[in-house]
Design a protein around this motif. Structure first.
Motif, PDB file in Angstrom:
ATOM      1  N   LYS A  30       0.831  -1.209   0.000  1.00  0.00           N
ATOM      2  CA  LYS A  30       0.000   0.000   0.000  1.00  0.00           C
ATOM      3  C   LYS A  30       0.863   1.256   0.000  1.00  0.00           C
ATOM      4  O   LYS A  30       0.529   2.248  -0.657  1.00  0.00           O
ATOM      5  CB  LYS A  30      -0.937  -0.018   1.209  1.00  0.00           C
ATOM      6  N   ALA A  31       1.986   1.218   0.721  1.00  0.00           N
ATOM      7  CA  ALA A  31       2.886   2.369   0.744  1.00  0.00           C
ATOM      8  C   ALA A  31       3.527   2.594  -0.621  1.00  0.00           C
ATOM      9  O   ALA A  31       3.672   3.739  -1.074  1.00  0.00           O
ATOM     10  CB  ALA A  31       3.972   2.149   1.804  1.00  0.00           C
ATOM     11  N   LEU A  32       3.909   1.498  -1.294  1.00  0.00           N
ATOM     12  CA  LEU A  32       4.503   1.617  -2.632  1.00  0.00           C
ATOM     13  C   LEU A  32       3.494   2.176  -3.631  1.00  0.00           C
ATOM     14  O   LEU A  32       3.823   3.055  -4.437  1.00  0.00           O
ATOM     15  CB  LEU A  32       5.015   0.245  -3.102  1.00  0.00           C
ATOM     16  N   VAL A  33       2.272   1.685  -3.571  1.00  0.00           N
ATOM     17  CA  VAL A  33       1.230   2.175  -4.479  1.00  0.00           C
ATOM     18  C   VAL A  33       0.945   3.647  -4.211  1.00  0.00           C
ATOM     19  O   VAL A  33       0.854   4.456  -5.138  1.00  0.00           O
ATOM     20  CB  VAL A  33      -0.057   1.339  -4.328  1.00  0.00           C
ATOM     21  N   VAL A 173      18.115   0.896 -21.205  1.00  0.00           N
ATOM     22  CA  VAL A 173      17.645   0.577 -19.858  1.00  0.00           C
ATOM     23  C   VAL A 173      16.165   0.929 -19.769  1.00  0.00           C
ATOM     24  O   VAL A 173      15.780   2.079 -19.974  1.00  0.00           O
ATOM     25  CB  VAL A 173      18.436   1.364 -18.794  1.00  0.00           C
ATOM     26  N   ILE A 174      15.318  -0.069 -19.478  1.00  0.00           N
ATOM     27  CA  ILE A 174      13.877   0.205 -19.377  1.00  0.00           C
ATOM     28  C   ILE A 174      13.462   0.559 -17.958  1.00  0.00           C
ATOM     29  O   ILE A 174      12.435   1.218 -17.736  1.00  0.00           O
ATOM     30  CB  ILE A 174      13.024  -0.969 -19.883  1.00  0.00           C
ATOM     31  N   ALA A 175      14.259   0.112 -16.986  1.00  0.00           N
ATOM     32  CA  ALA A 175      13.959   0.384 -15.585  1.00  0.00           C
ATOM     33  C   ALA A 175      15.166  -0.050 -14.755  1.00  0.00           C
ATOM     34  O   ALA A 175      16.049  -0.750 -15.251  1.00  0.00           O
ATOM     35  CB  ALA A 175      12.714  -0.375 -15.125  1.00  0.00           C
ATOM     36  N   CYS A 176      15.181   0.372 -13.498  1.00  0.00           N
ATOM     37  CA  CYS A 176      16.235  -0.043 -12.581  1.00  0.00           C
ATOM     38  C   CYS A 176      15.612  -0.693 -11.358  1.00  0.00           C
ATOM     39  O   CYS A 176      14.552  -0.266 -10.880  1.00  0.00           O
ATOM     40  CB  CYS A 176      17.067   1.155 -12.121  1.00  0.00           C
ATOM     41  N   GLY A 177      16.271  -1.717 -10.859  1.00  0.00           N
ATOM     42  CA  GLY A 177      15.838  -2.338  -9.616  1.00  0.00           C
ATOM     43  C   GLY A 177      16.616  -1.748  -8.461  1.00  0.00           C
ATOM     44  O   GLY A 177      17.805  -1.441  -8.599  1.00  0.00           O
ATOM     45  N   GLY A 178      15.946  -1.571  -7.332  1.00  0.00           N
ATOM     46  CA  GLY A 178      16.645  -1.001  -6.187  1.00  0.00           C
ATOM     47  C   GLY A 178      15.884  -1.197  -4.901  1.00  0.00           C
ATOM     48  O   GLY A 178      14.667  -1.450  -4.917  1.00  0.00           O
ATOM     49  N   SER A 179      16.596  -1.069  -3.809  1.00  0.00           N
ATOM     50  CA  SER A 179      15.970  -1.277  -2.503  1.00  0.00           C
ATOM     51  C   SER A 179      16.111  -0.078  -1.576  1.00  0.00           C
ATOM     52  O   SER A 179      15.763  -0.172  -0.400  1.00  0.00           O
ATOM     53  CB  SER A 179      16.571  -2.523  -1.835  1.00  0.00           C
ATOM     54  N   TRP A 180      16.619   1.032  -2.118  1.00  0.00           N
ATOM     55  CA  TRP A 180      16.874   2.162  -1.223  1.00  0.00           C
ATOM     56  C   TRP A 180      15.591   2.746  -0.629  1.00  0.00           C
ATOM     57  O   TRP A 180      15.618   3.339   0.444  1.00  0.00           O
ATOM     58  CB  TRP A 180      17.687   3.241  -1.938  1.00  0.00           C
ATOM     59  N   MET A 181      14.480   2.569  -1.281  1.00  0.00           N
ATOM     60  CA  MET A 181      13.213   3.085  -0.734  1.00  0.00           C
ATOM     61  C   MET A 181      12.476   2.051   0.113  1.00  0.00           C
ATOM     62  O   MET A 181      11.473   2.358   0.742  1.00  0.00           O
ATOM     63  CB  MET A 181      12.322   3.612  -1.873  1.00  0.00           C
ATOM     64  N   VAL A 182      12.991   0.830   0.128  1.00  0.00           N
ATOM     65  CA  VAL A 182      12.344  -0.250   0.885  1.00  0.00           C
ATOM     66  C   VAL A 182      13.373  -1.000   1.738  1.00  0.00           C
ATOM     67  O   VAL A 182      13.392  -2.238   1.782  1.00  0.00           O
ATOM     68  CB  VAL A 182      11.607  -1.241  -0.048  1.00  0.00           C
ATOM     69  N   ASN A 191       7.807   1.493   9.331  1.00  0.00           N
ATOM     70  CA  ASN A 191       7.857   2.913   8.968  1.00  0.00           C
ATOM     71  C   ASN A 191       7.419   3.070   7.511  1.00  0.00           C
ATOM     72  O   ASN A 191       8.203   3.465   6.645  1.00  0.00           O
ATOM     73  CB  ASN A 191       9.262   3.474   9.176  1.00  0.00           C
ATOM     74  N   PHE A 192       6.165   2.752   7.279  1.00  0.00           N
ATOM     75  CA  PHE A 192       5.654   2.763   5.912  1.00  0.00           C
ATOM     76  C   PHE A 192       5.448   4.183   5.381  1.00  0.00           C
ATOM     77  O   PHE A 192       5.450   4.396   4.170  1.00  0.00           O
ATOM     78  CB  PHE A 192       4.368   1.948   5.832  1.00  0.00           C
ATOM     79  N   ALA A 193       5.328   5.137   6.292  1.00  0.00           N
ATOM     80  CA  ALA A 193       5.230   6.536   5.871  1.00  0.00           C
ATOM     81  C   ALA A 193       6.535   6.989   5.223  1.00  0.00           C
ATOM     82  O   ALA A 193       6.527   7.697   4.203  1.00  0.00           O
ATOM     83  CB  ALA A 193       4.893   7.427   7.070  1.00  0.00           C
TER      84      ALA A 193
END
Length: 209
Positions: A30-33, A173-182, A191-193
């Motif tokens: 829900k936070a990502l959406v 490059v069509i997109a990048c994968g990353g975890s810095w926001m999660v 801390n979903f906010a």
């Protein structure tokens, strides 16, 4: 390009998540959406991965993929849990063959021309460049992609807000994968906010090109 990969190309950033507690899956989705990234690559790095995929998919608002896929059995289980695309760290011919045969989109990991040519044998169009920064970053990716005009990439590994645009500015490059926001600590702290805030920042950055 498969429709699921087209969706990824439109949002430009794929949050790569490792979830230890499946109870965090729905709030995270829900936070990502809410932040503007209706997509999550849930990695098979924890015991809660499959249940997390299921709970996210049940929401019906987020595109759920399975990451760190290394076995055919994982593909089957992920599809049953609601995952609609697969991502693997390396190129496993058995996994790729199963996905291609069954019409399941997969972006296997590659790091060299041999990997890419193996992918061409399966008529794949989108590959994961991983671990991107450790293998030379954008410069290596540009050199690798030169002989393979039709291949597109989703670089992952060491990518964050500081270098996202370096990758996205490269047309292949069509997109990048990353975890810095999660980050794991944010998920564990519920801390979903903050996750939503960082997601919004990532979307704004990606769309600034």
């Amino acid at each position: 390009m498969h429709a699921e990969l087209e969706k990824i190309a439109q949002i430009k950033v794929v949050p790569v998540v490792a979830i230890d507690n499946a109870d965090d899956a729905a709030p995270l989705a829900k936070a990502l959406v809410a932040g503007g990234l209706p997509c999550a690559e849930v990695t098979f790095r924890t015991d809660a991965a499959l249940e997390s995929m299921k709970r996210m998919a049940e929401l019906g608002t987020i595109q759920v993929g399975a990451g760190t896929v290394s076995k055919v059995e994982q593909v089957k289980a992920a599809v049953d849990a609601g995952a609609t695309f697969m991502v693997s760290p390396g190129f496993n011919p058995k996994v790729v063959d199963y996905c291609v045969t069954n019409g399941i989109p997969i972006a296997p990991g590659i790091t060299n021309p041999t990997d890419i040519e193996m992918a061409l044998d399966f008529d794949l169009e989108v590959l994961k460049f991983f671990p991107a920064e450790a293998f030379g970053g954008v410069n290596t990716l540009k050199a690798l992609s030169g002989p393979y005009g039709n291949i597109k990439f989703i670089p992952t590994g060491g990518i964050g807000a500081n270098n996202l645009l370096d990758y996205l500015s490269f047309p292949k490059v069509i997109a990048c994968g990353g975890s810095w926001m999660v980050k794991g600590e944010l998920i564990k702290a519920n801390n979903f906010a903050e996750i939503e805030r960082l997601t919004k920042e990532a979307v704004e950055l990606a769309n600034s090109l």
